[in-house]
Design an enzyme around this catalytic site. Sequence first.
Site, short mmCIF file in Angstrom:
data_model
loop_
_atom_site.label_atom_id
_atom_site.label_comp_id
_atom_site.label_asym_id
_atom_site.label_seq_id
_atom_site.Cartn_x
_atom_site.Cartn_y
_atom_site.Cartn_z
N ASP A 1 -8.68 -4.12 1.59
CA ASP A 1 -7.50 -3.40 1.11
C ASP A 1 -6.98 -3.99 -0.20
OD1 ASP A 1 -7.46 -1.85 3.44
OD2 ASP A 1 -5.79 -2.95 4.35
N TYR B 1 -1.01 3.30 0.56
CA TYR B 1 -0.15 2.37 1.31
C TYR B 1 1.25 2.21 0.70
CZ TYR B 1 1.36 -1.86 3.66
OH TYR B 1 2.07 -2.78 4.39
#
Lengths: 224, 224, 224, 224
Positions: free
Chosen positions: B127, B221
Amino acid sequence: MTIDDAVPATAATRELVAKLHDELIRWQLVVWTAGNVSSRVPGADLFVIKPSGVDYDALAADNMIVCDLDGNVVDGERAPSSDTAAHAYVYRAMPHVGGVVHTHSTYATAWAARGEPIPCVLTAMADEFGGEIPVGPFALIGNDDIGAGIVKTLSGHRSPAVLMQNHGVFTIGRDARAAVKAAVMCEDVARTVHIARQLGAPLPIDPADIDRLFDRYQNVYGQR
Amino acid sequence: MTIDDAVPATAATRELVAKLHDELIRWQLVVWTAGNVSSRVPGADLFVIKPSGVDYDALAADNMIVCDLDGNVVDGERAPSSDTAAHAYVYRAMPHVGGVVHTHSTYATAWAARGEPIPCVLTAMADEFGGEIPVGPFALIGNDDIGAGIVKTLSGHRSPAVLMQNHGVFTIGRDARAAVKAAVMCEDVARTVHIARQLGAPLPIDPADIDRLFDRYQNVYGQR
Amino acid sequence: MTIDDAVPATAATRELVAKLHDELIRWQLVVWTAGNVSSRVPGADLFVIKPSGVDYDALAADNMIVCDLDGNVVDGERAPSSDTAAHAYVYRAMPHVGGVVHTHSTYATAWAARGEPIPCVLTAMADEFGGEIPVGPFALIGNDDIGAGIVKTLSGHRSPAVLMQNHGVFTIGRDARAAVKAAVMCEDVARTVHIARQLGAPLPIDPADIDRLFDRYQNVYGQR
Amino acid sequence: MTIDDAVPATAATRELVAKLHDELIRWQLVVWTAGNVSSRVPGADLFVIKPSGVDYDALAADNMIVCDLDGNVVDGERAPSSDTAAHAYVYRAMPHVGGVVHTHSTYATAWAARGEPIPCVLTAMADEFGGEIPVGPFALIGNDDIGAGIVKTLSGHRSPAVLMQNHGVFTIGRDARAAVKAAVMCEDVARTVHIARQLGAPLPIDPADIDRLFDRYQNVYGQR
């Protein structure tokens, strides 16, 4: 007349020594009562040290112990740290030293338990220690063996820290704050180099680069 | 007329940089004074950085140092961080970078001591870093070698963090808060992957899955 | 009319979920914003979860997100945790579950990176987990794969914790506090068993004794 | 008439026991509710112990539990610690013991999981434990097996700490504070010796030196 009246610098030194013990807790160098800071009283043959076996929370300027350079208590209601003789020895033998710190900080003491110096494989270690952190001899408490081992080991090194075999760390500095900084940095590099070594061999730093880093850091770093 | 009058964004940037140092302490990335955060001043060829060798407790907006992009002090009573030249180099070379962080955080520095990149074996690492965290060259402080090593290494990677060999971590971000986040996450993954490897080999993640995770995280996100 | 007016239990659940995140920080299970707690709203097909990418310091009852059991936001100004779909899947599939926690806590995630279950070699682990802590599949975020992996793995085990491969930990409980406790204990046993294994093989516990310990703990321990 | 009226020393003992649990948190020996301190009530066949499954934050003098030496609750609204039977056994069998502590502290429990005593390779360990820290038998909760294992193991040792196999640590002391100190020092030496051993064999200390250190520390250290 109290010692603080006779030697006015003593009052500020008590304050400083009591307060610097907070740094041992803050940087997790000690548990329970197992570590101590001392400071020479500027301009006098005296030093201030922690009382023995007293909680860090209870330390304050007025319960610090004032000793002469033979480690005799000059002022204080309690017994001084059981490591007082080692501190006193260092002050007698090393006139340029203004502060001494002793801890059993975990990683540094782990190297000491193996009797193995910490190799200089980090630039921050070159800055602060100028090479490896050396090991001093195994010595029992109760006479001058610990003090003599510290002085003999550090006299041959640029490092302000020594790992006393099977025991823990002693650090010195031009003042007590510098000795505390050395204790904090010693544990930090002991931990980082230990962890590096767990998964392989750290890369060496060329000794000439260690010299360059040490010289620069000692002469340039920080606020002038 | 002060620099804050001339460039009003400077005042808010000082505040931000002083405050972000709290995160280095909170997430245990630094000891003593060994770590620093800087931020570009929006809309100006300036950045704000920590003074050298000053306790974290003493940091405040008004003692931060304002520098130009060559690392010269434009405003500030103290010397800037000894790592200022490296920060300046990054701002000059990477116009999209708004913040830079440097630490010697323990686990990341342990990988750096071995000169070994951190393999991407955690989804959170995919990520945030989009692959391994790379190693930059050994470089001495005092000229542009560190800055150039950071820029050269990061230019070929999605990672906002670089492990400078035998030294520590530099991270970049679109702003200083993002660079601090990268420093926090870098230490977190350095620690977790180290511990995983202590008892065997972590399972690899398919590179295509790393790409998918990275793309999603960078675009989806957090709060939009 | 707000959702809290329609379902009064929601207000207390928001309060609880915001507050339980403090335990993730207190027991050092999370860094930055990487972990989340949710709780079913008693008597409703709703759950409350942390917003995405928000600092732990900023969490409060009024910024918690209320979702239905498909993970759709019913009330809340921010995006819910990026792990919301996994929490929702668990609530849909496991009606006895009242709380779910997700972390990347260091030692548990290290076991997850190797895809290795934590063997039950501590009495406290037998008490809480009734055997090993199992590993769930590698799964990407963005659909129901994580949720399905959690449910499938935990359905065959007494353990309230699952290590999702290369990812981290999910725990369940009859309520959110029990799920938080499971997350705390999972990291504690992950750490202790890791450290035990570093210097040799932990001694096994007889499976019949694990059963005895689990049965007793689930039925006798704590305040009735 | 309450038990505190009948035995006035009980009130001060409650206060002490509640407060000593803070030390378990401060020195990171416990997570959640997994650890307990008890103290004999001076001059009475009673001891005070923590209630079962209650948060450390919620502990206070008035919710401590007073038990007789068979572990029966004499005063208290809650169930006593699930380890009460072990504490009671120790008080019955060892009249010189005034305090008992139980934790699952990480490093000590890791040695316990391997059933391996901690060798005495640190001077601080010689001071406090007078030799290795021994391992007691695997024993299930629910009868006197744990208590009997503690007493049998410690009866043959100078150590105030025993590692119960696959379980955790029990420590004893002349009073509860001394037992807490032993628990803190036990974890500290368990950690340091573990870390020392990760990179090689610690150097042994001559048994005669261990004797000298132990004798001196027990008779000289601290405030008289």
